[in-house]
Design a protein around this motif. Structure first.
Motif, short mmCIF file in Angstrom:
data_model
loop_
_atom_site.label_atom_id
_atom_site.label_comp_id
_atom_site.label_asym_id
_atom_site.label_seq_id
_atom_site.Cartn_x
_atom_site.Cartn_y
_atom_site.Cartn_z
N THR A 16 -33.94 35.74 -38.23
CA THR A 16 -34.81 34.63 -38.62
C THR A 16 -35.32 34.84 -40.04
O THR A 16 -35.34 33.89 -40.85
CB THR A 16 -35.99 34.52 -37.66
OG1 THR A 16 -35.50 34.25 -36.34
CG2 THR A 16 -36.93 33.39 -38.07
N SER A 20 -34.51 32.42 -43.20
CA SER A 20 -35.64 31.83 -43.91
C SER A 20 -35.59 32.15 -45.39
O SER A 20 -35.82 31.29 -46.24
CB SER A 20 -36.95 32.33 -43.30
OG SER A 20 -38.06 31.78 -43.95
N ARG A 84 -27.78 24.24 -38.88
CA ARG A 84 -28.76 24.59 -39.91
C ARG A 84 -28.22 24.30 -41.31
O ARG A 84 -28.88 23.67 -42.14
CB ARG A 84 -29.13 26.07 -39.78
CG ARG A 84 -30.05 26.58 -40.86
CD ARG A 84 -30.46 28.03 -40.63
NE ARG A 84 -30.48 28.76 -41.89
CZ ARG A 84 -29.52 29.56 -42.31
NH1 ARG A 84 -28.45 29.77 -41.57
NH2 ARG A 84 -29.62 30.18 -43.47
N GLU A 165 -35.55 24.97 -41.07
CA GLU A 165 -36.89 25.22 -41.60
C GLU A 165 -37.26 24.24 -42.71
O GLU A 165 -38.43 23.87 -42.86
CB GLU A 165 -36.99 26.66 -42.11
CG GLU A 165 -38.39 27.10 -42.44
CD GLU A 165 -38.49 28.58 -42.74
OE1 GLU A 165 -39.63 29.08 -42.87
OE2 GLU A 165 -37.44 29.25 -42.82
N ASN A 169 -40.70 22.00 -42.79
CA ASN A 169 -41.63 21.92 -43.92
C ASN A 169 -41.89 20.47 -44.33
O ASN A 169 -43.03 20.07 -44.59
CB ASN A 169 -41.08 22.71 -45.11
CG ASN A 169 -41.08 24.20 -44.87
OD1 ASN A 169 -41.83 24.71 -44.05
ND2 ASN A 169 -40.21 24.92 -45.57
N HIS A 188 -40.49 25.97 -35.85
CA HIS A 188 -39.14 26.38 -36.24
C HIS A 188 -38.55 27.21 -35.11
O HIS A 188 -39.09 28.27 -34.76
CB HIS A 188 -39.21 27.18 -37.54
CG HIS A 188 -37.88 27.67 -38.01
ND1 HIS A 188 -37.70 28.91 -38.58
CD2 HIS A 188 -36.65 27.09 -38.00
CE1 HIS A 188 -36.43 29.08 -38.91
NE2 HIS A 188 -35.77 27.98 -38.56
#
Length: 385
Positions: A16, A20, A84, A165, A169, A188
């Motif tokens: 993760t 990120s 993703r 992510e 945001n 997330h």
């Protein structure tokens, strides 16, 4: 075609953190631009190229004619990276061209695009029975457009779950700007291993999101787990209809180009989705393909905004609005092509746009032929303990 059951495993803290860090470097300051050309040209080009490679390695060199079980299994195993990176590459484009609600809808007479989107969301909320002060989960929430609208429509509290992510945001920024941060929050996480305790939510909904699962049985099982006993889930599912024939190469081409253009590892048929609901122990209460207008209410097919036809524009004022929007989008995309050609925008943006255009054509073909639907409605209840 079958929906293989792939068991989800919670991502490790290390994986993760690495994802990120990658995403933050890729997007940089573009997070605050909320879509459009300014966000696209602000990407880190090295990381954009890496995201392109990670995404397109699953499709480059393949087509529907030579697709094997091993190729599809590889995509299922890498579903989280595919989804993703897809939204790392496309979110800014969707926000500019489509708004804050990344989904299709039906069109009634005299209804604008924005009105039709909201009606589609309201219909799902009403069908599920979402009410004031309920605790509700939005599975695969995008940038939170439907979550904010359902909060305003019902007075419930919505938690949005999203693997990307960057979108989380954006969802938080939009919600803060709308004064709704006290009624919505965004998490997330992976919907194949949801970061919530058992029996956490009064209701769950998913709008064109669970198609990204490598296994519908897997994601439906997680939905059942986090639902309270007696709770209801409502889903708009992307599915190949049971008119789809996987032995028909033309049909397979439609599915292949939809999957490639929209980050989907494993799209299956209606019968597979119904079987998955049954296998996880949810009690199916409603199922219907809303793309099929049985009530005579809809005056345009769900896919008409992507078609080149203006036949379904209801009024002269709508025609002016549609033409203005299409001109604005065409100019912006043309400018993006130019900026990519002179290496101001990431060069891979051109390939992404081409693939999305091909996917749009495949959606129109699939919808016209009745072999694909983005709005198969599934409403099911978790049995009482």
């Amino acid at each position: 075609m079958t929906s293989k059951h792939v068991r989800g495993a919670a991502p490790t803290e290390q994986s993760t953190a690495l994802s990120s860090a990658f995403d933050n470097t890729l997007h940089g300051s573009s997070t605050h631009f909320l879509g459009g050309l300014r966000a696209i040209v602000s990407k880190d080009k090295t990381h954009h190229d890496l995201a392109m490679g990670e995404y397109f390695k699953h499709w480059d060199g393949h087509d529907a004619g030579d697709e094997t079980d091993d190729v599809r299994r590889s995509r299922r195993e890498d579903y989280s990276s595919i989804a993703r990176q897809y939204y790392n590459l496309t979110t800014d484009i969707y926000e500019y061209c489509w708004g804050q609600s990344f989904h299709f809808c039906r069109f009634a007479r005299g209804e604008s695009f924005s009105q039709a989107l909201l009606r589609h969301q309201h219909f799902l909320a009403a069908t599920v029975g979402i009410k004031n002060n309920m605790k509700v989960l939005d599975v695969g929430c995008g940038v939170g457009g439907p979550a904010r609208e359902i909060v305003k429509f019902t007075g419930c509290h919505v938690t949005g779950l999203n693997l990307n992510e960057y979108q989380v945001n954006h969802a938080n920024i939009y919600s803060h700007n709308a004064g709704l941060s006290h009624k919505v929050n965004f998490v997330h996480g992976d919907f194949m291993a949801m970061p919530f305790p058992d029996s956490s939510f009064d209701a769950v909904y998913a709008i064109e999101a669970t198609v990204y699962a490598p296994s519908l049985q897997g994601v439906y099982s997680e939905i059942r787990r986090v639902l309270k006993p007696g709770g209801v889930v409502g889903i708009y599912e992307w599915l190949m209809t049971d008119e789809y024939d996987n032995e028909n190469l033309a049909h397979r081409n439609v599915r292949f180009h939809i999957e490639q253009a929209f980050g989907i590892s494993n799209m299956v048929q209606v019968s597979d989705a119904l079987e998955a609901v049954e296998k996880v122990g949810l009690r199916l209460e409603v199922h219907a393909d809303l793309a099929v207008d049985k009530d005579g209410i809809n005056t345009a097919p769900w896919h008409w905004p992507m078609s080149r036809s203006l036949a379904y524009v209801p009024t002269g004022m709508d025609l002016i609005s549609v033409l203005r929007h299409r001109l604005s989008v065409a100019l912006a995309l043309g400018l993006l092509w130019l900026l990519a050609a002179i290496h101001i925008a990431p060069p891979g943006a051109i390939k992404t746009l081409n693939i999305m255009a091909n996917g749009g054509d495949a959606l129109v073909t699939g919808g016209t032929q009745g072999i694909f639907t983005p709005m198969y409605l599934l409403v099911a209840r978790k049995p009482e303990a």
